[in-house]
Design a protein around this motif. Structure first.
Motif, PDB file in Angstrom:
ATOM      1  N   HIS A 108       0.808  -1.218   0.000  1.00 61.16           N
ATOM      2  CA  HIS A 108       0.000   0.000   0.000  1.00 61.16           C
ATOM      3  C   HIS A 108       0.852   1.284   0.000  1.00 61.16           C
ATOM      4  N   HIS A 112       1.158   4.390  -2.836  1.00 59.44           N
ATOM      5  CA  HIS A 112       1.030   5.839  -2.626  1.00 59.44           C
ATOM      6  C   HIS A 112       2.185   6.568  -3.327  1.00 59.44           C
ATOM      7  N   SER A 131       0.053   9.221   5.146  1.00 55.38           N
ATOM      8  CA  SER A 131      -1.290   8.684   4.917  1.00 55.38           C
ATOM      9  C   SER A 131      -1.865   8.287   6.269  1.00 55.38           C
ATOM     10  N   GLY A 132      -3.049   7.677   6.259  1.00 58.93           N
ATOM     11  CA  GLY A 132      -3.643   7.248   7.520  1.00 58.93           C
ATOM     12  C   GLY A 132      -2.733   6.297   8.287  1.00 58.93           C
ATOM     13  N   ASP A 286      -6.342   6.978  -0.048  1.00 59.84           N
ATOM     14  CA  ASP A 286      -6.328   5.609  -0.548  1.00 59.84           C
ATOM     15  C   ASP A 286      -7.231   5.503  -1.778  1.00 59.84           C
TER      16      ASP A 286
END
Ligand code: AMP
Ligand code: MG
Length: 329
Positions: A108, A112, A131-132, A286
């Motif tokens: 993931h 990004h 990101s989160g 995302d």
């Protein structure tokens, strides 16, 4: 070559379709937890399972392709929330088996970065990935994305989202917190924790909550937590830039949408005559397209995975992932 990619690490289920020239479709749905609570992994998974078939159809229609036209199907194998990850992996496995397509695992965080590089044209950047789930400074070196600084506990997005939730602000937390910060006047003292190249955000959240409970003006606390967090990111990015001598900074991940962070990073870049490249907003959070695009790059370099080996990886460090497609002169 046409690749379909499925994202489902956390709050968003996304389906993207790409070809060699770029994105053909990027369809996403985000699970919003009830006011005041964080993401419940099983509830996110239920949301994703309901939306997935419709998103696959919508993305294929938009891209004007059929499942039988695909060269490969990619999925985010990790890191993320187990129940959520399993939904995306299951849908990808189904397509792979039913239509006889190669299955491609994607990290993931790498996704990004790759979507940010593709959409901004950056070639060999220092990347601030916010990101989160991720807070790190990373750059390609010797076949991997190496980490040149990261959080030791929670991500910066998580810290700010938790504080926004504490204040009763709606999701997503960061933009609402920044709106509140814009009315702040006084910078209050909060823990600024940079150790070597690593950062800590957990104590920052706790201390900010304490200030509010102690009666400080909420807008001032918002201003202080946002600035303290972003200055920590700036310090670590700046030192990595000085060390590596990269000419480009890429800002990637959901928090890259922040105009405040962008301004701070503009200053860091200009001090080193580097250029700042910010991922466009639709590819910042995302999304399915980033998985499809990274899947295409990986598949072209021969990366595939068998169904048996395609178990999800809730914990998976970015620097464990071979990156055979990056070729620097
Ligand atoms: P991601 O996991 O990459 O989707 O990023 C999620 C993070 O992005 C969360 O911390 C959100 O609060 C944050 N975020 C969402 N929208 C914005 C925005 N407009 N500005 C800054 N941060 C944002
Ligand atoms: Mg993310």
């Amino acid at each position: 070559m046409i690749v379909l990619g499925i994202e489902s690490t956390a709050h968003t289920i996304g389906v993207g379709v790409v070809d060699d020239d770029g994105v053909l479709a990027n369809e996403n749905e985000t699970y919003t937890p009830p006011q005041g609570s964080g993401i419940h992994p099983r509830e996110a998974a239920d949301h994703h399972a309901v939306k997935a078939p419709y998103l696959v159809k919508k993305a294929l229609d938009k891209a004007r392709v059929k499942l039988s036209d695909l060269d490969a199907v990619a999925f985010s194998q990790g890191p993320g929330l187990g129940p959520a990850l399993r939904v995306g992996a299951t849908v990808a496995r189904f397509i792979a088996i039913k239509y006889g397509k190669p299955l491609v695992p994607v990290h993931h965080g790498v996704a990004h970065i790759e979507i940010a590089k593709m959409t901004t044209g950056a070639k060999d950047p220092l990347v601030l990935l916010v990101s989160g789930g991720h807070t790190m400074v990373t750059a390609y070196s010797g076949g991997r994305y190496r980490v040149f600084g990261e959080t030791m506990d929670i991500s910066v997005g998580n810290c700010l989202d938790m504080f926004a939730r504490f204040l009763g602000l709606p999701n997503p937390g960061v933009p609402h917190l920044e709106e509140c910060a814009s009315k702040g006047k006084v910078m209050l003292e909060l823990p600024y924790t940079v150790k070597g190249q690593d950062m800590s955000f957990a104590g920052l959240y706790t201390a900010a909550v304490k200030l509010v409970k102690g009666g400080k003006r909420v807008e001032d606390v918002c201003l202080s937590i946002v600035n303290t967090a972003y200055y920590m990111l700036a310090e670590v990015t700046e030192r990595a830039l000085a060390l590596l001598g990269k000419r480009e900074i890429v800002l990637a991940g959901g928090v890259a949408r922040s105009p405040i962070l962008r301004n701070i990073m503009e200053i860091v870049a200009s001090e080193y005559t580097a250029t700042l490249h910010v991922v466009p907003p639709e590819y910042a959070g995302d999304n399915g397209a980033m998985i499809a695009w990274t899947g295409l790059l990986a598949y072209k370099s021969g990366v595939t995975i068998s169904i048996e080996d395609s178990v999800i990886k809730q914990r998976w460090r970015i620097d464990e992932v071979p990156i055979p497609w990056v070729k620097l002169q």
